[in-house]
Design a protein around this motif. Structure first.
Motif: not given
Length: 565
Positions: A239, A206, A217, A210, A227-228, A222, A219
């Motif tokens: 994704e 993650q 991201q 970032n 992590w989205r 996620s 948040e």
């Protein structure tokens, strides 16, 4: 900066000049430059300024503007126009059936500056009242705008593949990573870019993601193990699932298969249950545990791929290596970028045995379609090239073809005497695309019934994420091909992939061959056959039923047998 980027800036400048009502001479200068440079094989980033001005459609003034673009990455003329243009207006340029002049009227007359306002104006009937518009134009704008909006967060497979690879390469520097989902399954339209990565500590992944400047991201969406987000300049969601190293292959397999594929009953179990039961070292091992051969991701669609008949066909499915030639290609005789000889030698360099040249026919004036006189001249060049190849000991042959427009009544673009001079004819619809299904089928079937038609080209006319295409009764079309011995094209351009791969099983049932055609307008276009092969495999296309797996001698015999007069 690339040739494509330079041409795109010139094309955008042309549109904005039209939008702002600049003089026709200036518009034509940019228009001609963009048109000609789109076909040039010269590297616009390195050509000396003096030589740049000698290129077709350029001249000294335009050469200096191109030089400005390659030095600065932009153009003052364009920036000045953009400063005067509401940002939402640029989105309107993507709507089929509406050009800069009509957009100018909508903007100036109704004060509309974005697509949402335009959609509302169509629904309120305001567009139809504008001079030069009417109900039909309003309906076209409304339909095409809705189509664009419904696909705004989707990507064609080629674009999605590139983005997925960029992210995968970045992650692979730190963690084992695999592209999964629709990209790996070779979906022609991608809704979500998915990857699986392996790490003992998900927070490290993650944190790394970032730090990447090209993704952002989400948040709220996620979770600790997912992590989205999205790419900064794209709206398609991304994704990244974080797996423990020992279950990495399991997760890659699950995320590269449709739910229907995973849950089909097999020997009192399913692929999903088998995958979740224990860690596996390879995806092949998962299938082997259930006594199944390996199925590559594009085959895991959840249809009939696990039936005994489909499994038996697996070794016979089409591959890139099985292709012996390429048909439906263009050269500088019409709107291609490379000469006939360049196209032929590039195909030979790929290990292919033949090139089917199919430049545009005379009705396609926008694409420099061939008059009868120019056909004769092209055929002379083909004869000379084939003779030269033989003299060089090069086992390669150019077949004389044409992409003949299917006219409004379904007839082809030349009379019989001209049609009989070709080795093959690709019959395609390029004009008057707004048709009812009845009209489209009448037009297509008459063309299929023409004894000179060899292949029916891109049968729906669709442009993925840009134009839905005209309505077609696929069964009737395939039945007509079967009755007349006509080959069905799978146009391999990622913009088209037409016919749709879902038609393939019925075509095979009816004994209709499929031709994987790149519709190449330059030598790099041959690589599009990779996309065609991928989606053809999804439909279960075999080598035996693929037209361009015929060897050179087999193709010569086939075309000679079909030739009339």
């Amino acid at each position: 900066m690339t040739n494509e980027a330079i041409v795109e800036l010139l094309e955008l400048t042309t549109k904005l000049l039209e939008l702002h009502g600049e003089n026709d001479f200036k518009i034509r200068n940019f228009q001609n430059a963009a048109f000609n440079l789109d076909k040039t094989t010269a590297d616009l980033t390195t050509v000396p300024l003096a030589e740049l001005s000698l290129l077709p459609g350029v001249g000294k003034s335009m050469a200096s503007k191109i030089d400005e673009i390659r030095r600065t990455g932009t153009l003052k003329d364009l920036n000045d126009l953009l400063a005067q243009t509401p940002e939402g207006i640029l989105d309107m340029f993507r709507i089929k059936g509406i050009g800069p002049k009509k957009i100018r009227v909508i903007w100036k007359e109704l004060g509309i500056t974005d697509t949402q306002q335009l959609l509302l104006a169509c629904e309120n009937g305001e567009i139809a009242k504008l001079k030069g518009f009417g109900e039909k134009t309003q309906e076209t704008i409304h339909t095409n705008l809705l189509f664009l909006q419904s696909n705004s967060s989707k990507l064609r497979m080629d674009v999605a593949q590139v983005l997925a690879e960029v992210l995968c390469e970045a992650l692979e520097k730190q963690f084992p990573t695999q592209i999964t989902g629709e990209v790996r399954q070779k979906a022609e339209i991608v809704d979500l870019i998915q990857l699986v990565t392996a790490a003992e500590n998900s927070a490290e992944v993650q944190k790394f993601l970032n730090t990447l400047e090209f993704v952002q991201q989400d948040e709220k969406a996620s979770t600790p193990f997912i992590w989205r987000g999205k790419f900064l300049d794209r709206s398609i969601p991304v994704e990244v699932r974080i797996s423990r190293p020992q279950t990495f292959i399991n997760q890659v397999f699950i995320r590269s298969s449709s739910p229907e594929h995973l849950t089909q009953p097999i020997a009192h179990s399913t692929l999903l249950k088998t995958t979740l039961k224990e860690p596996h070292d390879t995806e092949e091992a998962i299938y082997a545990e259930l006594g199944l051969p390996y199925l590559s991701p594009e085959l895991r669609n959840g249809t009939d791929e696990l039936s005994p008949e489909s499994l038996q066909r697996l070794p016979d499915l089409i591959t890139w290596e099985a292709l012996k030639g390429t048909v439906h290609n263009h050269s500088t005789w019409s709107d291609g970028k490379h000469t006939l000889e360049q196209m032929a030698r590039a195909a030979a360099d790929l290990g292919l045995q033949y090139l089917g040249i199919a430049d545009h026919s005379k009705s396609a004036t926008y694409a420099n379609g061939l008059s009868e006189e120019r056909i004769y001249q092209q055929h002379q060049e083909i004869d000379q090239l084939n003779e030269r190849f033989r003299a060089e000991g090069l086992d390669f042959h150019i077949f004389k073809g044409i992409e003949s427009d299917i006219l409004g009544d379904g007839s082809l673009d030349y009379d019989t005497d001209v049609l009989k001079s070709f080795d093959f004819v690709v019959a395609s619809v390029h004009s008057n695309l707004k048709m009812t299904e009845e009209k489209a089928m009448q037009r297509l079937i008459r063309a299929i019934e023409n004894p000179y038609t060899t292949i029916i080209g891109h049968p729906t006319g669709r442009l993925l994420l840009s134009r839905p295409g005209y309505p077609v009764d696929e069964r009737k079309l395939i039945d007509a091909c079967a009755a007349n011995g006509v080959v069905l094209e799978l146009n391999a351009s990622p913009y088209r992939l037409d016919a749709d791969w879902r038609w393939i099983p019925y075509a095979l049932e009816k004994g209709v061959r499929i031709s994987i055609n790149p519709d190449a307008h330059h030598i790099e276009g041959y690589q599009d056959m990779h996309y065609g092969v991928a989606v053809a495999r999804k439909g279960g296309l075999t080598r035996q039923m693929t037209f361009n797996t015929l060897t050179q001698s087999e193709m010569q015999a086939y075309l000679a047998q079909r030739k009339i007069g």
